[in-house]
Design a protein around this motif. Structure first.
Motif, PDB file in Angstrom:
ATOM      1  N   ASP A  36       0.869  -1.179   0.000  1.00 30.92           N
ATOM      2  CA  ASP A  36       0.000   0.000   0.000  1.00 30.92           C
ATOM      3  C   ASP A  36       0.902   1.224   0.000  1.00 30.92           C
ATOM      4  O   ASP A  36       1.381   1.669   1.036  1.00 30.92           O
ATOM      5  N   ALA A  37       1.140   1.779  -1.196  1.00 31.60           N
ATOM      6  CA  ALA A  37       2.001   2.950  -1.331  1.00 31.60           C
ATOM      7  C   ALA A  37       1.202   4.246  -1.279  1.00 31.60           C
ATOM      8  O   ALA A  37       1.768   5.322  -1.474  1.00 31.60           O
ATOM      9  N   VAL A  38      -0.088   4.145  -1.011  1.00 31.00           N
ATOM     10  CA  VAL A  38      -0.947   5.324  -0.888  1.00 31.00           C
ATOM     11  C   VAL A  38      -1.097   5.715   0.582  1.00 31.00           C
ATOM     12  O   VAL A  38      -0.979   6.884   0.955  1.00 31.00           O
ATOM     13  N   GLY A  39      -1.358   4.711   1.404  1.00 31.71           N
ATOM     14  CA  GLY A  39      -1.523   4.967   2.829  1.00 31.71           C
ATOM     15  C   GLY A  39      -2.928   4.743   3.326  1.00 31.71           C
ATOM     16  O   GLY A  39      -3.191   4.787   4.524  1.00 31.71           O
ATOM     17  N   ASN A  40      -3.868   4.458   2.400  1.00 30.46           N
ATOM     18  CA  ASN A  40      -5.259   4.228   2.804  1.00 30.46           C
ATOM     19  C   ASN A  40      -5.901   3.105   1.993  1.00 30.46           C
ATOM     20  O   ASN A  40      -7.099   3.141   1.718  1.00 30.46           O
ATOM     21  N   GLN A  41      -5.081   2.110   1.631  1.00 30.46           N
ATOM     22  CA  GLN A  41      -5.573   1.044   0.760  1.00 30.46           C
ATOM     23  C   GLN A  41      -5.382  -0.362   1.337  1.00 30.46           C
ATOM     24  O   GLN A  41      -5.477  -1.353   0.613  1.00 30.46           O
ATOM     25  N   LEU A  42      -5.156  -0.466   2.625  1.00 31.89           N
ATOM     26  CA  LEU A  42      -4.957  -1.795   3.207  1.00 31.89           C
ATOM     27  C   LEU A  42      -6.193  -2.678   3.068  1.00 31.89           C
ATOM     28  O   LEU A  42      -6.080  -3.909   2.979  1.00 31.89           O
ATOM     29  N   HIS A  43      -7.372  -2.070   3.053  1.00 32.48           N
ATOM     30  CA  HIS A  43      -8.593  -2.868   2.885  1.00 32.48           C
ATOM     31  C   HIS A  43      -8.603  -3.561   1.524  1.00 32.48           C
ATOM     32  O   HIS A  43      -9.087  -4.688   1.399  1.00 32.48           O
ATOM     33  N   VAL A  44      -8.043  -2.898   0.518  1.00 29.79           N
ATOM     34  CA  VAL A  44      -7.920  -3.522  -0.806  1.00 29.79           C
ATOM     35  C   VAL A  44      -6.910  -4.663  -0.735  1.00 29.79           C
ATOM     36  O   VAL A  44      -7.120  -5.745  -1.297  1.00 29.79           O
ATOM     37  N   GLY A  45      -5.809  -4.405  -0.033  1.00 30.17           N
ATOM     38  CA  GLY A  45      -4.801  -5.445   0.116  1.00 30.17           C
ATOM     39  C   GLY A  45      -5.347  -6.698   0.763  1.00 30.17           C
ATOM     40  O   GLY A  45      -5.029  -7.821   0.348  1.00 30.17           O
ATOM     41  N   LEU A  46      -6.201  -6.534   1.773  1.00 28.48           N
ATOM     42  CA  LEU A  46      -6.770  -7.688   2.464  1.00 28.48           C
ATOM     43  C   LEU A  46      -7.709  -8.485   1.562  1.00 28.48           C
ATOM     44  O   LEU A  46      -7.903  -9.689   1.763  1.00 28.48           O
ATOM     45  N   GLU A  47      -8.264  -7.833   0.561  1.00 33.14           N
ATOM     46  CA  GLU A  47      -9.161  -8.521  -0.370  1.00 33.14           C
ATOM     47  C   GLU A  47      -8.392  -9.307  -1.431  1.00 33.14           C
ATOM     48  O   GLU A  47      -8.869 -10.327  -1.920  1.00 33.14           O
ATOM     49  N   LEU A  48      -7.200  -8.822  -1.777  1.00 33.90           N
ATOM     50  CA  LEU A  48      -6.485  -9.384  -2.927  1.00 33.90           C
ATOM     51  C   LEU A  48      -5.226 -10.156  -2.549  1.00 33.90           C
ATOM     52  O   LEU A  48      -4.465 -10.553  -3.423  1.00 33.90           O
ATOM     53  N   ILE A  49      -5.018 -10.397  -1.255  1.00 30.71           N
ATOM     54  CA  ILE A  49      -3.812 -11.098  -0.821  1.00 30.71           C
ATOM     55  C   ILE A  49      -4.035 -12.604  -0.804  1.00 30.71           C
ATOM     56  O   ILE A  49      -5.083 -13.096  -0.382  1.00 30.71           O
ATOM     57  N   ALA A  50      -3.038 -13.352  -1.263  1.00 28.46           N
ATOM     58  CA  ALA A  50      -3.125 -14.808  -1.290  1.00 28.46           C
ATOM     59  C   ALA A  50      -2.814 -15.392   0.089  1.00 28.46           C
ATOM     60  O   ALA A  50      -2.262 -14.714   0.960  1.00 28.46           O
ATOM     61  N   LYS A  51      -3.167 -16.623   0.293  1.00 26.47           N
ATOM     62  CA  LYS A  51      -2.807 -17.307   1.533  1.00 26.47           C
ATOM     63  C   LYS A  51      -1.284 -17.349   1.665  1.00 26.47           C
ATOM     64  O   LYS A  51      -0.575 -17.606   0.691  1.00 26.47           O
TER      65      LYS A  51
END
Length: 343
Positions: free
Chosen positions: A234-249
């Motif tokens: 997250d190089a923006v600072g407010n996108q961790l929720h997106v990261g949690l949706e698109l992260i693999a196991k």
């Protein structure tokens, strides 16, 4: 000398201040050539981060040594150098373990925030924080060494492997630099960006660059072997929720952008069951030497500095990097990824 000085919330001013002089035998005086505008500098100007009133801001400075103290032995007058802004007290429990970025007195040593920085004609600092740069290295590349160290720090902590797929959310200066490093270390690099100029810049670096709304789960599976991403930055600072949706196991999420107003919630069971890791070790831990060596294998690093403005034109420089007028707040098209202020 001319210097860009923090006045108050959202207010900086170009002033004539007293030129610094060597005060200790281990200090070095540098005639600054230029200094890159960092996201921290932008946050200071935006009012998201406060500096000490009367402090010269800026911390990605490079220049030429004009004077050295009597106890300085590794640096000579005429050397081209860069300033390491990650400084510390050296005697607290963390410093004694080599964890200088966690210094218990760190707030007293923040170059460009609590101590005078490099948006000025001259800078004076201890020899241990001044690094010579190779004769073959351009000033522009040298200005990218400190942020490169931050990226290397997090990527090494995250254990990036050649088989990994990496998503970088945001293609500003740090985001683009993450993509550039990821291309050297990982199998697949994808970047997102809302601004057309920066998206186009990312297209020249990443394997794929797209607007955020284009990166659907279906698209992710299409470009990544029917799998989510191994690493998300997250190089923006407010996108961790997106990261949690698109992260693999088994994936690793790296928060790098800084937005103190942003909060995110997640289920601890997801983190446990999916074996996720959140890597928060962004700031540099004695990584300047490593970054200097690594930079010599990345000729594209010089192109990361997409604009240069004189210090006297700092308002124009900040406005073009932020996407709005520094004084009026009027929205403007972005015209730079990384801007350097030149003396």
């Amino acid at each position: 000398m001319k210097a860009l000085v923090y006045q108050d919330l959202k207010k900086v001013e170009l002033q004539d201040i007293e030129e610094p002089n060597i005060q200790k035998p281990n200090q070095v005086k540098v005639k600054i050539y230029g200094s890159g505008i960092c996201g921290t500098d932008l946050n200071i100007v935006k009012g998201k981060v406060a500096a000490s009133k009367g402090t010269v801001i800026g911390h990605e400075g490079v220049g030429t040594v004009v004077e050295v103290g009597e106890d300085v032995h590794g640096i000579r007058v005429g050397d081209r150098v860069l300033v390491d802004p990650t400084q510390a007290c050296g005697h607290c429990s963390y410093c004694r373990e080599g964890l200088f970025i966690y210094c218990e007195n760190f707030d007293d040593y923040q170059v460009g925030m609590t101590t005078h920085g490099t948006f000025a004609e001259y800078f004076v600092g201890d020899e241990k924080y001044i690094y010579p740069i190779p004769d073959t290295m351009s000033w522009e590349t040298a200005m990218m060494i400190e942020p490169l160290g931050c990226v290397l720090q997090t990527f090494m902590k995250a254990g990036v492997k050649p088989s990994d797929s990496v998503l970088v959310l945001g293609s500003g200066a740090i985001g683009s630099l993450c993509q550039l490093v990821s291309k050297r270390l990982a199998r697949l690099t994808v970047g997102t960006e809302i601004d057309p100029y920066r998206k186009q810049f990312a297209e020249g670096i990443a394997d794929y660059a797209c607007y955020p709304e284009e990166l659907t789960l279906e698209k992710v599976y299409e470009i990544n072997n029917n799998k989510k991403f191994d690493i998300i930055v997250d190089a923006v600072g407010n996108q961790l929720h997106v990261g949690l949706e698109l992260i693999a196991k088994g994936g690793r999420i790296i928060p790098m952008g800084y937005d103190d107003s942003y909060e995110v919630t997640f289920k601890s069971t997801q983190v446990i069951n999916d074996g996720l890791s959140i890597i928060g070790a962004v700031a540099v831990h004695s990584m300047i030497s490593t970054a200097l060596k690594f930079a010599q294998s990345i000729p594209e690093l010089e192109q990361m500095v997409t604009a240069k403005e004189y210090l006297t034109d700092y308002e124009q420089a900040f406005s073009g990097t932020m996407g709005y007028d520094l004084r009026s707040g009027e929205k403007l098209p972005m015209n730079s990824v990384k801007t350097a202020l030149i003396l």
